[in-house]
Design a protein around this motif. Structure first.
Motif, mmCIF file in Angstrom:
data_model
loop_
_atom_site.group_PDB
_atom_site.id
_atom_site.type_symbol
_atom_site.label_atom_id
_atom_site.label_comp_id
_atom_site.label_asym_id
_atom_site.label_seq_id
_atom_site.Cartn_x
_atom_site.Cartn_y
_atom_site.Cartn_z
ATOM 1 N N VAL A 72 -1.486 5.102 9.439
ATOM 2 C CA VAL A 72 -1.181 3.871 8.706
ATOM 3 C C VAL A 72 -1.898 2.653 9.292
ATOM 4 C CG1 VAL A 72 0.698 2.316 8.008
ATOM 5 C CG2 VAL A 72 1.000 4.781 7.845
ATOM 6 N N ASP A 73 -2.267 2.699 10.584
ATOM 7 C CA ASP A 73 -3.023 1.581 11.148
ATOM 8 C C ASP A 73 -4.317 1.340 10.368
ATOM 9 O OD1 ASP A 73 -1.194 0.952 13.079
ATOM 10 O OD2 ASP A 73 -2.171 2.097 14.668
ATOM 11 N N PHE A 74 -4.949 2.405 9.892
ATOM 12 C CA PHE A 74 -6.136 2.265 9.043
ATOM 13 C C PHE A 74 -5.792 1.522 7.755
ATOM 14 C CE2 PHE A 74 -9.114 6.001 10.334
ATOM 15 C CZ PHE A 74 -9.431 5.322 11.495
ATOM 16 N N LEU A 75 -4.584 1.796 7.234
ATOM 17 C CA LEU A 75 -4.175 1.243 5.947
ATOM 18 C C LEU A 75 -4.023 -0.268 5.998
ATOM 19 C CD1 LEU A 75 -3.522 2.348 3.128
ATOM 20 C CD2 LEU A 75 -1.130 2.550 3.832
ATOM 21 N N PHE A 76 -3.766 -0.796 7.183
ATOM 22 C CA PHE A 76 -3.609 -2.241 7.338
ATOM 23 C C PHE A 76 -4.757 -2.867 8.112
ATOM 24 C CE2 PHE A 76 0.637 -0.874 6.245
ATOM 25 C CZ PHE A 76 1.088 -1.906 5.435
ATOM 26 N N ALA A 77 -5.906 -2.184 8.105
ATOM 27 C CA ALA A 77 -7.068 -2.694 8.837
ATOM 28 C C ALA A 77 -7.740 -3.865 8.127
ATOM 29 C CB ALA A 77 -8.079 -1.567 9.044
ATOM 30 N N SER A 78 -7.611 -3.913 6.810
ATOM 31 C CA SER A 78 -8.276 -4.970 6.044
ATOM 32 C C SER A 78 -7.673 -6.337 6.343
ATOM 33 C CB SER A 78 -8.159 -4.677 4.542
ATOM 34 O OG SER A 78 -8.644 -5.756 3.774
ATOM 35 N N ASP A 79 -8.541 -7.361 6.337
ATOM 36 C CA ASP A 79 -8.059 -8.729 6.526
ATOM 37 C C ASP A 79 -7.402 -9.279 5.264
ATOM 38 O OD1 ASP A 79 -8.876 -8.957 9.172
ATOM 39 O OD2 ASP A 79 -10.899 -9.549 8.616
ATOM 40 N N PRO B 107 0.828 -1.217 0.000
ATOM 41 C CA PRO B 107 0.000 0.000 0.000
ATOM 42 C C PRO B 107 0.858 1.261 0.000
ATOM 43 C CG PRO B 107 -0.652 -1.528 1.763
ATOM 44 C CD PRO B 107 0.661 -1.994 1.237
ATOM 45 N N GLU B 108 0.286 2.326 -0.494
ATOM 46 C CA GLU B 108 0.978 3.615 -0.534
ATOM 47 C C GLU B 108 0.935 4.283 0.845
ATOM 48 O OE1 GLU B 108 3.309 6.061 -1.269
ATOM 49 O OE2 GLU B 108 2.705 5.430 -3.291
ATOM 50 N N THR B 109 2.087 4.779 1.304
ATOM 51 C CA THR B 109 2.157 5.465 2.601
ATOM 52 C C THR B 109 2.403 6.959 2.450
ATOM 53 O OG1 THR B 109 4.530 4.986 2.746
ATOM 54 C CG2 THR B 109 3.020 3.408 3.780
ATOM 55 N N ASN B 110 2.635 7.420 1.241
ATOM 56 C CA ASN B 110 2.958 8.824 1.013
ATOM 57 C C ASN B 110 1.820 9.735 1.460
ATOM 58 O OD1 ASN B 110 4.464 11.036 0.001
ATOM 59 N ND2 ASN B 110 3.234 11.020 -1.874
ATOM 60 N N GLN B 111 2.179 10.854 2.124
ATOM 61 C CA GLN B 111 1.239 11.874 2.595
ATOM 62 C C GLN B 111 0.223 11.321 3.612
ATOM 63 O OE1 GLN B 111 1.809 15.121 1.799
ATOM 64 N NE2 GLN B 111 3.597 14.247 0.758
ATOM 65 N N ARG B 112 0.611 10.279 4.301
ATOM 66 C CA ARG B 112 -0.208 9.744 5.391
ATOM 67 C C ARG B 112 0.619 9.783 6.674
ATOM 68 N NH1 ARG B 112 -2.589 4.984 1.450
ATOM 69 N NH2 ARG B 112 -4.393 6.190 0.736
ATOM 70 N N THR B 113 0.012 10.181 7.753
ATOM 71 C CA THR B 113 0.751 10.287 8.997
ATOM 72 C C THR B 113 1.121 8.902 9.514
ATOM 73 O OG1 THR B 113 -1.183 10.183 10.434
ATOM 74 C CG2 THR B 113 -0.576 12.354 9.580
ATOM 75 N N LEU B 114 2.113 8.868 10.400
ATOM 76 C CA LEU B 114 2.508 7.586 10.986
ATOM 77 C C LEU B 114 1.354 6.985 11.773
ATOM 78 C CD1 LEU B 114 6.113 8.463 12.262
ATOM 79 C CD2 LEU B 114 5.467 7.277 10.171
ATOM 80 N N TRP C 87 -4.304 -7.977 -0.207
ATOM 81 C CA TRP C 87 -4.199 -7.257 -1.477
ATOM 82 C C TRP C 87 -4.282 -5.754 -1.279
ATOM 83 C CZ3 TRP C 87 -2.105 -10.697 -4.180
ATOM 84 C CH2 TRP C 87 -2.544 -12.031 -4.157
ATOM 85 N N ASN C 88 -3.475 -5.038 -2.018
ATOM 86 C CA ASN C 88 -3.391 -3.594 -1.877
ATOM 87 C C ASN C 88 -4.722 -2.905 -2.148
ATOM 88 O OD1 ASN C 88 -2.110 -0.876 -1.907
ATOM 89 N ND2 ASN C 88 -2.561 -1.008 -4.086
ATOM 90 N N TRP C 89 -5.442 -3.333 -3.184
ATOM 91 C CA TRP C 89 -6.693 -2.659 -3.527
ATOM 92 C C TRP C 89 -7.744 -2.827 -2.424
ATOM 93 C CZ3 TRP C 89 -4.334 -6.425 -6.463
ATOM 94 C CH2 TRP C 89 -4.856 -7.713 -6.402
ATOM 95 N N GLU C 90 -7.707 -3.960 -1.730
ATOM 96 C CA GLU C 90 -8.624 -4.149 -0.607
ATOM 97 C C GLU C 90 -8.223 -3.257 0.568
ATOM 98 O OE1 GLU C 90 -11.349 -5.735 -0.504
ATOM 99 O OE2 GLU C 90 -11.249 -6.870 -2.389
ATOM 100 N N ALA C 91 -6.920 -3.115 0.769
ATOM 101 C CA ALA C 91 -6.430 -2.250 1.849
ATOM 102 C C ALA C 91 -6.851 -0.804 1.607
ATOM 103 C CB ALA C 91 -4.913 -2.350 1.956
ATOM 104 N N GLU C 92 -6.718 -0.346 0.365
ATOM 105 C CA GLU C 92 -7.102 1.028 0.045
ATOM 106 C C GLU C 92 -8.610 1.229 0.166
ATOM 107 O OE1 GLU C 92 -5.317 3.572 -0.362
ATOM 108 O OE2 GLU C 92 -3.299 2.836 -0.768
#
Length: 560
Positions: free
Chosen positions: A485-492, A475-482, A495-500
């Motif tokens: 990022v917990d939201f970014l990895f919330a998906s079970d 997943p892309e982390t650019n312009q996201r606060t540290l 796959w990146n598209w599911e994470a987004e």
């Protein structure tokens, strides 16, 4: 300026905002410079006749040329260093999370000084191998902690640029090592022991400077909040971000809220639990660990480890004389250094994923063409233009790598782990780098001896293979606060598209989040020496929609 809670003389008391960030950049740069110098150093050391005689991996002709007869021993002495970095990164991750970033850096610098002193006085293979392991332990600690420290003090909008500038110093270290050794190769026609002992000893200078100066720098405000030192954390954030806006206060609130949620979500933080993702719940630490380990392994197998250490061999295979091959290798490192500046301008604009895409494509083309022209030079030795073309594509490869893949595998691990385990999470990145670099360093002399320029084809194929992996899994982390990022990895899903998709859903359902942190309306987080009451945050359920008990006057429950 409010009275400082920091004890003794500290740069945070004297400088603020941009000046303070530059000072932190400088101290981190000392460590990164040492890291690059230490990597580039062995290229010239391997070509020293006196070193070859001591380590007994070949024989030396009358003109001082080293002829390797035991490439496994030569590669093994280089590669065992990465066993030390592997041990050091695991130890450093523990130290960094337990004692703080500053103390961990000091320990790493001390270990590395000891290892360097033992290396430059080595008399045989066993001595050299033990010294390189010790030196590697110190390097592993520093590589684990320093990028984390930089990421935690930088502003999220320029985090990539901040670390990119430090990695320019990393390649400056490679350049310094190479040209120092090139100059020393003329002393006593290259036969003097100073040709390899002095370059090894030289690294003690930046290490001692780092050890002495680091004590005067501020601790990471995020680590301070995690350990209940709220006054110090708020003071340092104000010095970093300024007092003209609410940015420092907002960042502080974001950090406190996320720490409270992370403590409720993940109960197990050992390396074993993190590696297998046990007890991390919706934080999915196991997935993050695998991503950073493999990203570092990919980086090495894209070819840079081979090009950095064995560039003279590559140029010799392309038909250049030993002296000219050495000169070209040094010039290539200078191009490499300046190419890293491109990252400082692009990494926070186009993002991490796009940087890896264009880098891998360009590197693959350069490796395939470099190998092809090297083969043509072997088949047509009278036509020197083929060798010149091969050398040009090695230059192009290292320039593209410096502008793309050099940075991202070091930046990404500092961004994707929760604060509670950020140093240990970054340790897994150094763990992957140690495996990839050690493995490849051991194999490179064997591959170049066995298949010559075809080694470049293997590197080119690896660049092509990594493209779909990055597209699907990172997943892309650019312009996201540290904290975001917990939201970014919330998906079970992995796959990146599911994470987004899950990230976008959580953001849209929770517009009250500032900087995407877990802000609890009405909760008092400014109380000295305290964090959010844990009973205000409920356990995270399977679909990552939580309820937060807000103890406000209305006694309402607000759904996150």
């Amino acid at each position: 300026m409010s009275e400082s809670p920091l004890k003794g003389w500290n740069v945070a008391n004297r400088y603020e905002k941009k000046s303070l960030l530059i000072a932190i950049n400088f101290i981190a740069g000392l460590s990164i410079f040492f890291f690059g110098y230490d990597q580039g150093m062995m290229s010239g050391v391997n070509n020293s006749p006196d070193y070859c005689d001591h380590m007994k991996y070949g024989w030396v002709s009358e003109d001082g040329t080293v002829h390797v007869t035991n490439s496994v021993r030569q590669g093994g002495i280089v590669a065992i260093y990465y066993f030390g970095t592997l041990l050091g990164c695991l130890f450093g991750g523990y130290l960094g999370d337990r004692l703080g970033r500053i103390k961990a850096v000091a320990v790493g610098a001390g270990w590395a000084v000891l290892g360097a002193a033992l290396q430059c006085s080595a008399q045989n293979v066993a001595w050299m191998c033990c010294a390189r392991v010790i030196n590697g332990v110190g390097t592993g600690i520093l590589n684990c902690i320093v990028p984390v420290y930089s990421a935690e003090t930088a502003d999220y909008t320029s985090r990539g640029t901040f670390i990119a500038l430090e990695f320019t110093l990393n390649i400056f270290g490679v350049v310094a090592a190479y040209w120092l050794e090139y100059g020393l190769s003329y002393v006593d026609s290259g036969f003097s022991p100073i040709r390899w002992r002095l370059p090894i000893a030289f690294q003690i200078i930046p290490l001692l400077a780092l050890f002495l100066l680091i004590w005067f720098f501020p601790e990471s405000p995020r680590w301070l909040v995690k350990n209940g030192q709220h006054d110090e954390a708020k003071y340092i954030l104000r010095r970093l971000r300024g007092t003209e806006t609410e940015e420092a206060e907002q960042e502080y609130r974001d950090i406190v809220n996320v720490i409270a949620l992370e403590e409720q979500t993940a109960k197990q933080h050992s390396y074993f639990h993190m590696f297998f993702g046990l007890g991390s719940g919706k934080l999915h630490l196991g997935r993050r660990v695998q991503l950073v380990i493999w990203l570092q392994i990919f980086q090495e197998w894209l070819g840079i480890a081979g090009v950095t250490v064995y560039a003279p061999t590559i140029f010799a295979n392309a038909g250049f004389s030993t002296r000219k091959a050495a000169w070209l290798s040094g010039l290539n490192n200078i191009f490499y250094m300046f190419s890293t500046l491109i990252n400082a301008f692009t990494i926070d604009k186009i993002g991490r994923r796009a940087t890896m895409y264009w880098g891998a494509v360009g590197q693959a083309i350069a490796m395939f063409l470099g190998g092809g022209f090297s083969r043509l030079q072997v088949e047509h030795p009278d036509n020197s233009s083929y060798g010149a073309a091969a050398a040009s594509f090695v230059f192009i490869y290292t320039s593209i790598f410096g502008a793309s893949w050099l940075l991202v595998p070091w930046l990404y691990p500092t961004e994707i782990f929760p604060l509670e385990v950020r140093a240990r999470g970054n340790a897994f990145g150094v763990f992957g780098w140690s495996i990839g670099n050690g493995w490849l360093t051991l194999l490179c002399p064997v591959m170049f001896d066995s298949i010559g320029e075809k080694t470049l084809y293997i590197f080119g194929a690896c660049n092509i293979a990594v493209l779909p992996i990055v597209w699907a899994l990172y997943p892309e982390t650019n312009q996201r606060t540290l904290e975001e990022v917990d939201f970014l990895f919330a998906s079970d899903s992995i796959w990146n598209w599911e994470a987004e998709r899950e990230f976008a859903r959580l953001k849209s359902e929770n517009p009250q989040f500032s900087h995407a942190a877990f802000v609890v309306g009405g909760a008092n987080i400014e109380e000295k020496g305290t964090s959010l009451p844990t009973d205000d945050i409920s356990n995270i359920n399977d679909d990552y929609t939580h309820s937060v008990d807000v103890k406000s006057d209305s006694n309402t429950k607000e759904k996150l």
